[in-house]
Design a protein around this motif. Structure first.
Motif, PDB file in Angstrom:
ATOM      1  N   PRO A   1       0.828  -1.206   0.000  1.00  0.00           N
ATOM      2  CA  PRO A   1       0.000   0.000   0.000  1.00  0.00           C
ATOM      3  C   PRO A   1       0.862   1.255   0.000  1.00  0.00           C
ATOM      4  O   PRO A   1       1.933   1.280   0.620  1.00  0.00           O
ATOM      5  CB  PRO A   1      -0.801  -0.123   1.298  1.00  0.00           C
ATOM      6  CG  PRO A   1      -0.880  -1.599   1.556  1.00  0.00           C
ATOM      7  CD  PRO A   1       0.460  -2.124   1.106  1.00  0.00           C
TER       8      PRO A   1
ATOM      9  N   ALA B   1       0.542   5.692   0.219  1.00  0.00           N
ATOM     10  CA  ALA B   1      -0.324   6.835   0.519  1.00  0.00           C
ATOM     11  C   ALA B   1       0.414   8.132   0.243  1.00  0.00           C
ATOM     12  O   ALA B   1       1.635   8.229   0.430  1.00  0.00           O
ATOM     13  CB  ALA B   1      -0.783   6.795   1.979  1.00  0.00           C
TER      14      ALA B   1
ATOM     15  N   GLY C   1      -7.932   4.647   6.924  1.00  0.00           N
ATOM     16  CA  GLY C   1      -7.744   5.932   6.261  1.00  0.00           C
ATOM     17  C   GLY C   1      -7.772   7.136   7.173  1.00  0.00           C
ATOM     18  O   GLY C   1      -7.432   8.238   6.748  1.00  0.00           O
TER      19      GLY C   1
ATOM     20  N   LEU D   1      -5.163   7.614  -0.250  1.00  0.00           N
ATOM     21  CA  LEU D   1      -4.673   6.241  -0.345  1.00  0.00           C
ATOM     22  C   LEU D   1      -4.588   5.877  -1.815  1.00  0.00           C
ATOM     23  O   LEU D   1      -5.605   5.752  -2.496  1.00  0.00           O
ATOM     24  CB  LEU D   1      -5.617   5.285   0.384  1.00  0.00           C
ATOM     25  CG  LEU D   1      -5.721   5.443   1.902  1.00  0.00           C
ATOM     26  CD1 LEU D   1      -6.704   4.436   2.480  1.00  0.00           C
ATOM     27  CD2 LEU D   1      -4.356   5.280   2.556  1.00  0.00           C
TER      28      LEU D   1
ATOM     29  N   TYR E   1      -4.462   0.545  -1.063  1.00  0.00           N
ATOM     30  CA  TYR E   1      -4.614   0.136   0.343  1.00  0.00           C
ATOM     31  C   TYR E   1      -5.045  -1.299   0.481  1.00  0.00           C
ATOM     32  O   TYR E   1      -5.075  -1.850   1.554  1.00  0.00           O
ATOM     33  CB  TYR E   1      -5.619   1.047   1.051  1.00  0.00           C
ATOM     34  CG  TYR E   1      -7.036   0.994   0.539  1.00  0.00           C
ATOM     35  CD1 TYR E   1      -7.975   0.175   1.150  1.00  0.00           C
ATOM     36  CD2 TYR E   1      -7.446   1.776  -0.535  1.00  0.00           C
ATOM     37  CE1 TYR E   1      -9.283   0.138   0.703  1.00  0.00           C
ATOM     38  CE2 TYR E   1      -8.741   1.753  -0.969  1.00  0.00           C
ATOM     39  CZ  TYR E   1      -9.671   0.925  -0.371  1.00  0.00           C
ATOM     40  OH  TYR E   1     -10.977   0.889  -0.811  1.00  0.00           O
TER      41      TYR E   1
END
Length: 226
Positions: free
Chosen positions: A66, A68, A107, A223, A226
């Protein structure tokens, strides 16, 4: 979020980076990409260069983890890409080789390290539940910070949640349909704030504008995976 768990963030961040560095060429490539992106979210002197779509695409191609994107508004919209270095249930720790780390729960920002004026921990259950249910009502929310005297400052906010009231443009372009939730929070003797959250169908906050205290201010989050 429990304070005891946060003591492990720094060690987990270092361990995660060490494991990644010792892993496959693909993982090493991912670290090189993220290392070479705009260096420090702390810099206030020069206007930082926005992370380009090409750089984002390169980072996503270089890792399966993931990723971000974070943007700090009061630091000339400085941006940083962080990849996941630890996951503990719903909590994800995103970090980089500069030992900057942000912890997210579905989140929502629950802690940070290495950004200056860090958010040590929060009590987010009531607020997150209301946001994810797209409900309307009033809930409490707690943020904790470490003062220069190494004392914990606890701020108890009272928040009003309003579905469909996201009044801030999400960071980047959303690749999936989202619904918005607006949150207004106040605390006695403290700055009030207005957060906006954009949720995917599963309740994950995929983009948002989130308050992290007077030092850091508002952070825009997205994101990317994710």
């Amino acid at each position: 979020m429990k304070m005891t768990r946060l003591k492990t963030i720094g060690l987990a961040l270092c361990a995660g980076l060490m494991l990644t560095s010792c892993g496959s060429d693909k993982s090493a490539s991912a670290l090189d990409v993220i290392k070479n992106l705009p260096a420090s979210i702390k810099s206030r002197r020069a206007t930082p260069k926005p992370i380009s779509a090409a750089e984002i695409a390169q980072a996503l191609q270089a890792t399966n983890k993931p990723v971000a994107l974070f943007q700090v508004e009061n630091r000339k919209n400085a941006q940083v890409l962080l990849s996941e270095v630890e996951r503990n249930g719903a909590y994800q720790t995103f970090g980089n080789q500069s030992r900057q780390a942000v912890v997210l729960r579905d989140g929502m920002i629950t802690a940070s390290r290495g950004l200056g004026g860090d958010l040590m921990s929060v009590e987010e259950d009531e607020l997150l539940d209301m946001i994810q249910s797209r409900g309307s009502g009033n809930v409490s929310y707690v943020q904790r910070f470490l003062t220069p005297e190494y004392k914990t400052k606890v701020i108890i906010y009272y928040c009003s949640v309003r579905p469909g009231a996201g009044n801030h443009t999400p960071l980047g372009r959303a690749s999936i349909p989202t619904s918005s939730v607006g949150v207004s929070c106040k605390a006695t003797g403290e700055a009030s704030f207005e957060n906006s959250y954009y949720l995917a169908g599963d309740g994950t906050i995929v983009s948002g504008r989130q308050w992290m205290g007077e030092t850091i201010g508002y952070v825009d989050t997205q994101l990317l995976r994710y």
